[in-house]
Design a protein around this motif. Structure first.
Motif, PDB file in Angstrom:
ATOM      1  N   GLU A 119       0.829  -1.214   0.000  1.00  0.00           N
ATOM      2  CA  GLU A 119       0.000   0.000   0.000  1.00  0.00           C
ATOM      3  C   GLU A 119       0.863   1.263   0.000  1.00  0.00           C
ATOM      4  OE1 GLU A 119      -0.462  -2.665   2.099  1.00  0.00           O
ATOM      5  OE2 GLU A 119      -2.073  -3.445   0.838  1.00  0.00           O
ATOM      6  N   GLU A 120       2.082   1.176   0.541  1.00  0.00           N
ATOM      7  CA  GLU A 120       2.980   2.339   0.578  1.00  0.00           C
ATOM      8  C   GLU A 120       3.762   2.513  -0.725  1.00  0.00           C
ATOM      9  OE1 GLU A 120       4.350   2.480   5.230  1.00  0.00           O
ATOM     10  OE2 GLU A 120       5.097   0.838   3.990  1.00  0.00           O
ATOM     11  N   ALA A 121       3.786   1.473  -1.551  1.00  0.00           N
ATOM     12  CA  ALA A 121       4.594   1.512  -2.773  1.00  0.00           C
ATOM     13  C   ALA A 121       3.850   2.253  -3.872  1.00  0.00           C
ATOM     14  CB  ALA A 121       4.907   0.083  -3.219  1.00  0.00           C
ATOM     15  N   SER A 122       4.490   3.297  -4.425  1.00  0.00           N
ATOM     16  CA  SER A 122       3.887   4.033  -5.535  1.00  0.00           C
ATOM     17  C   SER A 122       4.992   4.486  -6.480  1.00  0.00           C
ATOM     18  CB  SER A 122       3.095   5.238  -5.024  1.00  0.00           C
ATOM     19  OG  SER A 122       3.975   6.191  -4.475  1.00  0.00           O
ATOM     20  N   GLN A 123       4.619   4.821  -7.704  1.00  0.00           N
ATOM     21  CA  GLN A 123       5.590   5.171  -8.731  1.00  0.00           C
ATOM     22  C   GLN A 123       6.432   6.395  -8.376  1.00  0.00           C
ATOM     23  OE1 GLN A 123       6.246   3.479 -11.790  1.00  0.00           O
ATOM     24  NE2 GLN A 123       5.225   1.936 -10.562  1.00  0.00           N
ATOM     25  N   GLU A 124       5.933   7.258  -7.477  1.00  0.00           N
ATOM     26  CA  GLU A 124       6.691   8.453  -7.084  1.00  0.00           C
ATOM     27  C   GLU A 124       7.978   8.092  -6.356  1.00  0.00           C
ATOM     28  OE1 GLU A 124       3.101   8.444  -5.881  1.00  0.00           O
ATOM     29  OE2 GLU A 124       2.903   8.864  -8.022  1.00  0.00           O
ATOM     30  N   LEU A 125       8.084   6.842  -5.894  1.00  0.00           N
ATOM     31  CA  LEU A 125       9.273   6.426  -5.142  1.00  0.00           C
ATOM     32  C   LEU A 125      10.476   6.147  -6.044  1.00  0.00           C
ATOM     33  CD1 LEU A 125       7.607   4.046  -2.539  1.00  0.00           C
ATOM     34  CD2 LEU A 125       8.300   6.429  -2.230  1.00  0.00           C
ATOM     35  N   ILE A 126      10.227   5.926  -7.320  1.00  0.00           N
ATOM     36  CA  ILE A 126      11.333   5.631  -8.241  1.00  0.00           C
ATOM     37  C   ILE A 126      12.252   6.848  -8.326  1.00  0.00           C
ATOM     38  CG2 ILE A 126      11.890   5.205 -10.675  1.00  0.00           C
ATOM     39  CD1 ILE A 126       9.449   3.346 -10.741  1.00  0.00           C
ATOM     40  N   GLY A 127      13.551   6.580  -8.158  1.00  0.00           N
ATOM     41  CA  GLY A 127      14.541   7.659  -8.154  1.00  0.00           C
ATOM     42  C   GLY A 127      14.900   8.157  -6.773  1.00  0.00           C
ATOM     43  N   LYS A 128      14.164   7.708  -5.745  1.00  0.00           N
ATOM     44  CA  LYS A 128      14.460   8.141  -4.369  1.00  0.00           C
ATOM     45  C   LYS A 128      15.749   7.504  -3.874  1.00  0.00           C
ATOM     46  CE  LYS A 128      10.591  10.433  -3.297  1.00  0.00           C
ATOM     47  NZ  LYS A 128      10.584  11.857  -2.993  1.00  0.00           N
ATOM     48  N   ARG A 129      16.377   8.164  -2.904  1.00  0.00           N
ATOM     49  CA  ARG A 129      17.570   7.605  -2.259  1.00  0.00           C
ATOM     50  C   ARG A 129      17.140   6.523  -1.282  1.00  0.00           C
ATOM     51  NH1 ARG A 129      22.328  10.969  -0.736  1.00  0.00           N
ATOM     52  NH2 ARG A 129      22.837   8.900   0.013  1.00  0.00           N
ATOM     53  N   VAL A 130      17.898   5.445  -1.268  1.00  0.00           N
ATOM     54  CA  VAL A 130      17.603   4.324  -0.374  1.00  0.00           C
ATOM     55  C   VAL A 130      18.882   3.911   0.355  1.00  0.00           C
ATOM     56  CG1 VAL A 130      15.635   3.422  -1.677  1.00  0.00           C
ATOM     57  CG2 VAL A 130      17.945   2.670  -2.254  1.00  0.00           C
ATOM     58  N   LYS A 131      18.684   3.247   1.486  1.00  0.00           N
ATOM     59  CA  LYS A 131      19.811   2.743   2.273  1.00  0.00           C
ATOM     60  C   LYS A 131      19.461   1.348   2.763  1.00  0.00           C
ATOM     61  CE  LYS A 131      22.736   3.922   6.255  1.00  0.00           C
ATOM     62  NZ  LYS A 131      23.992   3.617   5.568  1.00  0.00           N
TER      63      LYS A 131
END
Ligand SMILES: [Zn+2]
Length: 149
Positions: A111-123
């Motif tokens: 439910e939290e996953a959306s296309q706006e997350l692509i390109g975000k920084r992750v660790k």
């Protein structure tokens, strides 16, 4: 010059064939470390471990610890799990700061996953252990990443 000299080949053959085994890679993950291999011939880094450089084919590689940070390239949501896995989960591809792209899981609910997350920084925030299926020869661990941006 094409190829390598006899001296370069002998240098490579004198080294341990695989400076980072898959078991050592997974042990590193379990200890919070994302490990890879830096090629001494072309300088590029691979992760997960491979017996030769994926870019130039050299076996002259050394173990390195990656930062565990990168960019979320893409992901999907699995709602019907393959044998040996629990659904739902969010597998993803992360382009690490050091260069290699790694397969991982996102620390998100579907439910939290959306296309706006692509390109975000992750660790890297931990690991997920799966029991595996008849194709994967037992249990393994994979890195888990969370969004930090
Ligand atoms: Zn190389």
């Amino acid at each position: 010059m094409v190829g390598r000299t006899q001296e370069e080949i002998e240098k490579e053959l004198s080294k341990e064939y695989i400076p980072l085994s898959y078991a050592e890679y997974e042990e590193g993950l379990s200890n919070g470390k994302l490990l890879g291999l830096r090629c001494q011939s072309c300088g590029k880094i691979t992760s997960h471990p491979m017996p030769v450089c994926q870019w130039c084919g050299s076996r002259d590689m050394e173990r390195v610890e990656l930062s565990g940070e990168g960019e979320l390239l893409t992901f999907t949501v699995i709602r019907v799990a393959p044998e040996g896995f629990d659904a739902p989960y969010v597998p993803c591809l992360v382009k690490t700061l050091e260069g290699p792209t790694v397969i991982a899981r996102l620390d998100l609910t579907p439910e939290e996953a959306s296309q706006e997350l692509i390109g975000k920084r992750v660790k890297m925030s931990g690991t997920y252990k799966y029991e595996g299926d008849k194709y994967s020869a037992g249990a393994h661990v994979c890195p888990v990443f969370r969004i930090i941006e």
